[in-house]
Scaffold this active site. Structure first.
Site, PDB file in Angstrom:
ATOM      1  CE  LYS A  29      -0.995  -0.258   4.897  1.00 56.12           C
ATOM      2  NZ  LYS A  29      -0.067   0.688   5.616  1.00 56.12           N
ATOM      3  NE  ARG A  33      -1.413   0.594  11.934  1.00 53.74           N
ATOM      4  CZ  ARG A  33      -0.731   0.928  11.024  1.00 53.74           C
ATOM      5  NH1 ARG A  33      -0.698   2.065  10.287  1.00 53.74           N
ATOM      6  NH2 ARG A  33       0.515   0.057  10.797  1.00 53.74           N
ATOM      7  NE  ARG A  61       8.541  -3.323   5.192  1.00 51.66           N
ATOM      8  CZ  ARG A  61       7.541  -2.813   5.507  1.00 51.66           C
ATOM      9  NH1 ARG A  61       6.565  -2.115   4.533  1.00 51.66           N
ATOM     10  NH2 ARG A  61       7.237  -2.860   6.678  1.00 51.66           N
ATOM     11  NE  ARG A 101       9.351  -0.050   8.643  1.00 52.26           N
ATOM     12  CZ  ARG A 101       7.919  -0.191   8.289  1.00 52.26           C
ATOM     13  NH1 ARG A 101       7.716   0.523   7.297  1.00 52.26           N
ATOM     14  NH2 ARG A 101       6.997  -0.173   9.103  1.00 52.26           N
ATOM     15  NE  ARG A 157       4.451  -3.425  11.324  1.00 51.16           N
ATOM     16  CZ  ARG A 157       5.475  -3.779  10.847  1.00 51.16           C
ATOM     17  NH1 ARG A 157       6.638  -4.141  11.864  1.00 51.16           N
ATOM     18  NH2 ARG A 157       5.885  -3.473   9.637  1.00 51.16           N
TER      19      ARG A 157
HETATM   20  P1  AMP Z   1       3.258   1.575   9.145  1.00 49.11           P
HETATM   21  O1  AMP Z   1       4.484   2.269   8.507  1.00 49.11           O
HETATM   22  O2  AMP Z   1       2.025   2.360   8.826  1.00 49.11           O
HETATM   23  O3  AMP Z   1       3.335   0.092   9.286  1.00 49.11           O
HETATM   24  O4  AMP Z   1       3.401   2.176  10.984  1.00 49.11           O
HETATM   25  C1  AMP Z   1       4.430   2.016  11.483  1.00 49.11           C
HETATM   26  C2  AMP Z   1       4.215   1.823  12.923  1.00 49.11           C
HETATM   27  O5  AMP Z   1       3.688   3.271  13.496  1.00 49.11           O
HETATM   28  C3  AMP Z   1       2.935   1.037  13.526  1.00 49.11           C
HETATM   29  O6  AMP Z   1       3.430  -0.273  13.623  1.00 49.11           O
HETATM   30  C4  AMP Z   1       2.457   1.794  14.676  1.00 49.11           C
HETATM   31  O7  AMP Z   1       3.334   1.538  15.829  1.00 49.11           O
HETATM   32  C5  AMP Z   1       2.666   3.101  14.420  1.00 49.11           C
HETATM   33  N1  AMP Z   1       1.411   3.581  13.604  1.00 49.11           N
HETATM   34  C6  AMP Z   1       1.227   3.953  12.392  1.00 49.11           C
HETATM   35  N2  AMP Z   1       0.122   4.551  12.005  1.00 49.11           N
HETATM   36  C7  AMP Z   1      -0.691   4.381  13.030  1.00 49.11           C
HETATM   37  C8  AMP Z   1      -1.951   4.573  13.664  1.00 49.11           C
HETATM   38  N3  AMP Z   1      -2.925   5.007  12.719  1.00 49.11           N
HETATM   39  N4  AMP Z   1      -2.351   4.404  14.749  1.00 49.11           N
HETATM   40  C9  AMP Z   1      -1.419   4.078  15.717  1.00 49.11           C
HETATM   41  N5  AMP Z   1      -0.309   3.605  15.421  1.00 49.11           N
HETATM   42  C10 AMP Z   1       0.290   3.978  14.121  1.00 49.11           C
END
Ligand code: AMP
Length: 197
Positions: free
Chosen positions: A15, A90, A129, A135, A146
């Site tokens: 995405k 989310r 990845r 990361r 996640r």
């Molecule tokens: P992502 O790159 O979208 O996978 O986000 C990485 C991390 O950021 C996630 O595993 C969460 O710890 C935090 N995070 C990102 N977006 C949100 C959200 N909408 N609500 C809460 N935590 C978030």
């Protein structure tokens, strides 16, 4: 023409990549909460210090913190003619926060692009990845966490948007170009078209 979009899908669904392509073609900014958190962690800001341990564990940052960041970002000039949200909302609480914020401006989401990818495939892509990008939240444990949170908290929000008739379910297995073309076909059917050069 404005386009207020959300792209959702499990981590590893592609995405992020597709979001950037769509946003560029529509001349709207991508608002990725994950990117905002990572930039703050890297920059050692107060917010970054607050969220590092949470994101490393694959847990969710508190809704109030996340929603405030999104409201601030969406209030900037470049997001007035549209935006593509990636990674927010989310969970159901965040959907409520976003609804309230947009309603206050007389706005709403136009479409929710749901990238459908089987869990086994997401896991495989995330593991790859992790090897390539390193990361700090791409450990086996955090990845599983996640995906669990996606299934228990994020997937249910799709139903809320389904009820509004704005979800486009896209098969997320295929080449990058194939998937982009599928997304555009769905958006065009809603009257959201690429800005021609
Ligand atoms: P992502 O790159 O979208 O996978 O986000 C990485 C991390 O950021 C996630 O595993 C969460 O710890 C935090 N995070 C990102 N977006 C949100 C959200 N909408 N609500 C809460 N935590 C978030």
């Amino acid at each position: 023409m404005t386009a207020r979009l959300l792209i959702v899908g499990p981590q590893g669904s592609g995405k992020g990549t597709q979001g950037v392509r769509i946003a560029e073609a529509l001349s709207i900014p991508v608002v990725s909460t994950g990117d905002i958190f990572r930039a703050n962690i890297k920059g050692g800001t107060e917010l970054g210090l607050k969220v590092k341990a949470i994101t490393d564990a694959g847990e969710l940052v508190p809704d109030a913190v996340t929603s405030e960041i999104v409201r601030d970002r969406l209030s900037q000039d470049d997001a007035q003619a549209g935006f593509l949200l990636d990674g927010y909302p989310r969970n159901a609480a965040q959907v409520g926060h976003l609804d309230e914020f947009l309603a206050g401006r007389g706005e709403k989401l136009d479409a929710v692009i749901l990238l459908d990818v089987p869990r086994a495939e997401s896991l495989q892509r995330l593991t790859l990845r992790a090897e390539q990008e390193g990361r700090s939240d791409d450990t086996e444990e955090a990845i599983a966490k996640r995906l669990d949170i996606y299934e228990s908290e994020t997937a249910p929000i799709i139903d809320l948007y389904e009820d509004r008739g704005i979800v486009d379910r896209i098969d997320g297995v295929g080449s990058l170009d194939e998937i982009t073309a599928r997304i555009f076909a769905a958006l065009e059917a809603r009257g959201i078209a690429r800005v021609s050069a």
